[in-house]
Scaffold this active site. Sequence first.
Site, PDB file in Angstrom:
ATOM      1  CG  HIS A   1      -1.826   1.134   1.356  1.00  0.00           C
ATOM      2  ND1 HIS A   1      -2.566   1.597   0.301  1.00  0.00           N
ATOM      3  CD2 HIS A   1      -2.105   1.955   2.397  1.00  0.00           C
ATOM      4  CE1 HIS A   1      -3.278   2.649   0.692  1.00  0.00           C
ATOM      5  NE2 HIS A   1      -3.011   2.879   1.961  1.00  0.00           N
ATOM      6  CB  CYS A   2       3.812   2.176   1.644  1.00  0.00           C
ATOM      7  SG  CYS A   2       2.763   2.096   3.083  1.00  0.00           S
ATOM      8  CB  ILE A   3       7.187   0.811  -1.785  1.00  0.00           C
ATOM      9  CG1 ILE A   3       7.506   0.440  -0.340  1.00  0.00           C
ATOM     10  CG2 ILE A   3       8.452   1.230  -2.549  1.00  0.00           C
ATOM     11  CD1 ILE A   3       8.302   1.428   0.449  1.00  0.00           C
TER      12      ILE A   3
ATOM     13  CB  VAL B   1       0.678   3.938  -3.186  1.00  0.00           C
ATOM     14  CG1 VAL B   1      -0.357   5.028  -2.994  1.00  0.00           C
ATOM     15  CG2 VAL B   1       0.023   2.631  -3.623  1.00  0.00           C
ATOM     16  CG  ASP B   2       3.575   6.390   0.129  1.00  0.00           C
ATOM     17  OD1 ASP B   2       2.362   6.180  -0.061  1.00  0.00           O
ATOM     18  OD2 ASP B   2       4.141   6.136   1.208  1.00  0.00           O
TER      19      ASP B   2
END
Length: 420
Positions: free
Chosen positions: A260-262, A264-265
């Site tokens: 959900h992070c790398i 997406v951010d």
Amino acid sequence: MKRKIVVVGLGYVGLPLALLFHQKDYHVIGIDVDDDKLVKLREGRSYISDISDDQIGWLNASGSFEYTGDFSRVSESEAIIICVPTPLSESSDPDLSYLKGAMQSILPHLRPQQLIVVESSTYPGTTEEEFVPLLEQHQYTVGEDVFVGYSPERIDPGNLMYSLENIAKVVSGATTGCLERIVGLYQTVFRTIVPVSSTKAAEMTKLLENTYRFINISFINEIGRLCEGMGIDVWEVIEAAATKPYGFTSYDPGPGIGGHCIPVDPLYLKWKANLEGLETPFIDLAKSINDSQPVYVMGRIKQLLAECNRNDRVRILQIGLAYKANIADLRESPSISLFLLMVAEGYEVDYHDPFIPSFTAGGHEYHHVPLSEEVLNEYDCVVISTAHQSVDYEMILRAAPLIFDTRNCYELAYSHVAKL
Ligand SMILES: NC(=O)c1ccc[n+]([C@@H]2O[C@H](COP(=O)([O-])OP(=O)(O)OC[C@H]3O[C@@H](n4cnc5c(N)ncnc54)[C@H](O)[C@@H]3O)[C@@H](O)[C@H]2O)c1
């Protein structure tokens, strides 16, 4: 009487954070809109692999941890910490609907002097441009009668080396008074507090960390492709390079970047930068490499099968579907992309992932296949895409006729093992 806080969003970030506040003697009210999660928690069942059912049982028995979908409970707390998702929209732009939704649900129940902290990852300017004006529209003066902070969450699910309490906590406030309030609260819970000068700087800090990782993993995947083309073992090269005591940080190649992070951010950062007329060539290039990595891995598997004359009715067992080892999170998982590419290629594909009992794709439900030597023998090739620690790699080595290892599970050379 215990100090009371509310945590909004009881997922991979919110639940461990709520647990930590509880350990530090706070009365915690966890709010979530997902009834299934609330039911599981009330029944003492955890849905996060780093948290055991026993821990949930102890929380329930303590009498000072409550779960609810009722936002009116916000009014009882001194602080509200928001940990809801910040995904991408269909057009890969920031989707702040969960954050804005949570804020709208909180607003009617706010009391003067409360502190609101956003922990969800987001682009620089979100707190200042979205939430401070929203509160002001509701007649609050931020820094006087309500306080707003931003603190990026840096938890690494599945990583047992760093407990949440020991990960330095970057904190920021919309005003100096807001910063003082968040420091005052967070220093009762975290070992190290790192105050920065603005919410924008704190939001950017999180995006820097994850974009740095995104670019470096994409780069090492490019190096992997180059090494393959030049007949060099990329894993040997990385191991040798990692002996340099400074100036080199080791990253591993793999089937791509998920979670959900790398992945997406960096696109949150790109969106904001582009909005301000700024270019992001590193992010763009890393994204194109990352997006094509499952296709590259698929090409390598196809080549391997052709070299081994396994072309008809190919049966593949894929090991690991989660986006990284030792967790049950399928979000943006490149292992899923690889699985579907192999299905589209016409292979008969099954998977083994102790964390994922089943998953649905293309209207088809797939189920986890337990491992045994007999089962492994039935497949033409085993593809290791996510290397959970609990998998018996020795048995796979013994029983599988052919292995494609994207995670360097086998450091020694074996005639029936090909590596990424
Ligand atoms: N997962 C990670 O490893 C990680 C690490 C650091 C930061 N983050 C960031 O933290 C944030 C949360 O991520 P996550 O992985 O915990 O997500 P998650 O999906 O696991 O959990 C979010 C929870 O929020 C709930 N929710 C959604 N809308 C809500 C609302 N309006 N009110 C109350 N609850 C609501 C969902 O039901 C869910 O339980 C994201 O911004 C993410 O980028 C995640």
